[in-house]
Design an enzyme around this catalytic site. Structure first.
Site: not given
Length: 661
Positions: A123, A207, A304
């Site tokens: 990420k 975050e 995916r």
């Protein structure tokens, strides 16, 4: 329509299990591909194994010893001559090394290039990459340093609440919301441990937690010729513990200009990594003042197929798995962005084996009954059937129930009706909870965010409910009838009705109706109920109302009574039976479900406070923290980290006031 033979895709190995394996097999067989399944010991009799043209054993139940074994899967692929491998979702679907290994062995990987998986797999790196492409990202620390003191300081600088997220993987694993500094260390430790267990990588990022967040994702699709389109958005804001519960397409209240902006951002993110195939770009939107094109942020890209892909298929009329196979075969996309349009509205509910009345604990066991309604606009994706076992080794999903209608109201109404007509007996399920969600005023009005479920637990029925005496009476009467019929007249049916002409179940009587008195013990209190049988069936009368709309399913020595989405298990009491194993065990902390003990925090002689963490049990990919119910001394610790435990197993014993364990 079959795949073009010139591309030499003639067979596919499905490196997955359950409902997604079944779903891939259906499309692959329609396209003329030979389907090859792999299975663990726990899945030897599974539906996907039966559906495949051939199936091969790859190991014991734990995924790390079977479905995550790249070498075993490739050995089967080479031995069976598989021309391609479809990874489904989860397991190896986002492992770049798996895509590389397929290529090295001359097997087509039905998914994006390994380089794309690597680029979006972490990420922190993904955020940096898409930021360069002009895609907005959530403020936070996405760097490499992982020292607890450093991350705690970064959380302070960002400002609480913050979100700790695993750098690798997804699906809510390794994710924790932290509202105050005092809770940061425990949350960080838990997130890192869960990330390590799920992905083999404990690294996290920190975050800003967006207030009133809406979780909106864009389905993208790309071919190997440079064409990239988006297939509109899905709203996945109805979540619990960061796990999606209900998804829909399109997103309620989505302005056209925001859809265009998010679509362009998603396409640019896909282009930035040279993407091929189906992918999902996930965004978080600040919904405090409605959806606005300047208030959405990139979270991650899932390289995916997604669990919720059926709602996109419903509103576009496309088969995404077919498109995956065609992209893998080298075909160009048969459409461009201007050819695509939204057709109606679709909603998907994830039907899980879990108990909402016990904090959604996973539930295991045999499916004594499983029946789904058949209506226009209703689609069922499942990997199990009646008689199968829900085991503790894998995700507890029983099925996805998808409804499609001309409008959102119509789709929600269809979904609620389908859920009310679904029969599941055995493991506890979230059927009633899902139906309540579909009918919740705030959700129906589009006034919701990712915290909607947590704020409305009681209204949604996710709280302990007293035993329904009428339903309990129906189950008790059925068992009494069954025993009488078994002794006098032979066998009984599995679901709901006794098959003897002498049974009172048919309500036959020359005059009037038959009334039976029944004494029950409910929560230690003796109660009387009246059971009346007539030609319309049983009516169980209490002081409040008469109940007729129940279904009874026989389960060995028990009767499972289904009423309004809830299950009540009734067992004939044996007054001479004594539980010697647990006699006098005192205040024991027991395993709430089958699972693995991942941590034990106490030892005999320790003093613990009420609410203090004692141990953690992991089951079906989720951690469950066991805490002290009161201040006490630890008398015994029977749990050991790493051990598998059965539901109800004694793990820790607390010393009570009188000194007994």
């Amino acid at each position: 329509m079959t795949l073009p033979q010139s591309h030499n895709l003639t067979s596919v190995l499905i490196a997955n299990r359950g409902e997604i394996a079944c779903r891939i097999i259906r499309t692959a067989q329609r396209l003329g591909l030979r389907t090859i399944a792999v299975y663990s010991d726990a899945d030897a009799d599974a539906l996907f194994v039966q559906m495949a043209d051939e199936a091969h054993h790859i190991g014991p139940p734990p995924a790390r010893e079977s479905y995550l074994q790249i070498d075993k899967i490739l050995e089967v692929a080479k031995r069976t001559g598989a021309s391609c491998i479809h990874p489904g979702y989860g397991f190896l679907s986002e492992r770049a090394e798996f895509a590389d290994a397929c290529a090295a062995n001359g097997i087509v990987f039905v998914g994006p290039p390994a380089s794309s998986i690597r680029a979006m797999g972490l990420k922190d790196a993904a955020k940096a990459l898409v930021e360069k492409a002009g895609v907005p990202v959530v403020p936070g620390y996405h760097g490499v340093r992982q020292e607890p003191d450093f991350l705690r300081q970064k959380a302070y600088e960002i400002g609480y609440p913050v979100l700790i997220k695993a750098v690798a993987g997804g699906g809510g694993k390794g994710m924790r919301r932290v509202d105050k500094a005092a809770d940061f260390d425990a949350a960080l430790d838990s997130a890192q441990r869960e990330a390590q267990n799920a992905f083999g990588d404990p690294r996290v990022l920190v975050e800003k937690y967006v207030l009133s967040p809406r979780h909106i994702e864009i389905q993208v699709f790309a071919d190997s010729h440079g064409n990239v389109v988006h297939l509109f958005e899905r709203d996945c804001s109805l979540q619990r513990r960061h796990q999606k519960v209900i998804e829909e397409a399109p997103a309620p209240g989505m302005p056209p200009e925001m859809r265009d902006a998010m679509g362009r951002a998603a396409v640019e993110a896909a282009r930035a990594v040279g993407y091929v195939g189906a992918g999902t770009v996930e965004f978080i939107a600040d919904g405090r003042e409605g959806l606005r094109p300047d208030r959405f942020y990139f979270m991650e890209m899932n390289t995916r197929l997604q669990v919720e892909h059926p709602v996109t298929e419903a509103i576009t009329g496309l088969d995404l798995v077919e498109l995956q196979f065609r992209a893998a075969a080298g075909e160009k996309l048969p459409f461009d962005q201007t050819d695509l349009e939204i057709q109606g509205h679709a909603v998907e509910a994830r039907l899980y084996a879990e108990d909402p009345e016990k904090e959604f604990l996973p539930s295991t066991g045999k499916l004594w009954a499983l029946e789904f309604p058949e209506h226009d606009g209703i689609r069922i994706d499942t990997g199990v059937e009646a008689g199968d076992e829900v085991t503790p080794y894998y995700d507890p999903m029983i099925a996805k129930v998808i409804a499609h209608g001309a409008t959102r109201d119509e789709a929600l109404s269809k979904l609620a009706k389908a859920l009310s007509e679904t029969i599941v007996a055995g493991p506890k399920t979230n059927i009633a909870f899902l139906k309540n969600l579909c009918e919740a005023d705030g959700f129906k009005a589009g006034a919701f965010d990712t915290g909607f479920i947590d704020r409305n637990m009681q209204a949604l029925g996710a709280v302990a409910v007293e035993v329904d005496e009428d339903v309990l009476a129906a189950g008790a009467l059925y068992l009494i009838e069954r025993e009488a019929e078994r002794l006098l007249f032979g066998p009984v049916s599995r679901v709901g009705r006794v098959e003897s002409p002498w049974s009172i179940d048919d309500g036959f009587q020359l005059i009037g109706s038959r009334e039976t008195g029944l004494s029950l013990i409910v929560d230690g209190e003796a109660r009387k109920v009246r059971v009346t049988w007539d030609r319309n069936g049983p009516a169980i009368a209490s002081d409040s109302e008469t109940v007729r709309d129940f279904t009874i399913v026989e389960a060995d020595d028990a009767a499972i009574v289904l009423h309004q989405g809830r299950q009540t298990r009734v067992i004939l009491h044996d007054p001479f039976a004594v539980d010697l194993e647990h006699l006098g065990e005192g205040s024991s902390i027991k395993a709430p479900m089958h699972g693995k003990v991942v941590a034990v925090f106490v030892q005999p002689g320790d003093r613990v406070e009420k609410g203090q963490r004692l141990a953690i049990v992991e089951a079906m990919k989720m951690e469950h923290v066991l805490t002290a119910p009161f201040e006490a001394e630890i008398a015994e610790v029977a749990a050991e980290a790493g051990a598998q435990v059965a539901e109800g197993a004694r793990l820790i014993v607390l010393k009570t006031e009188d000194g007994d364990g």
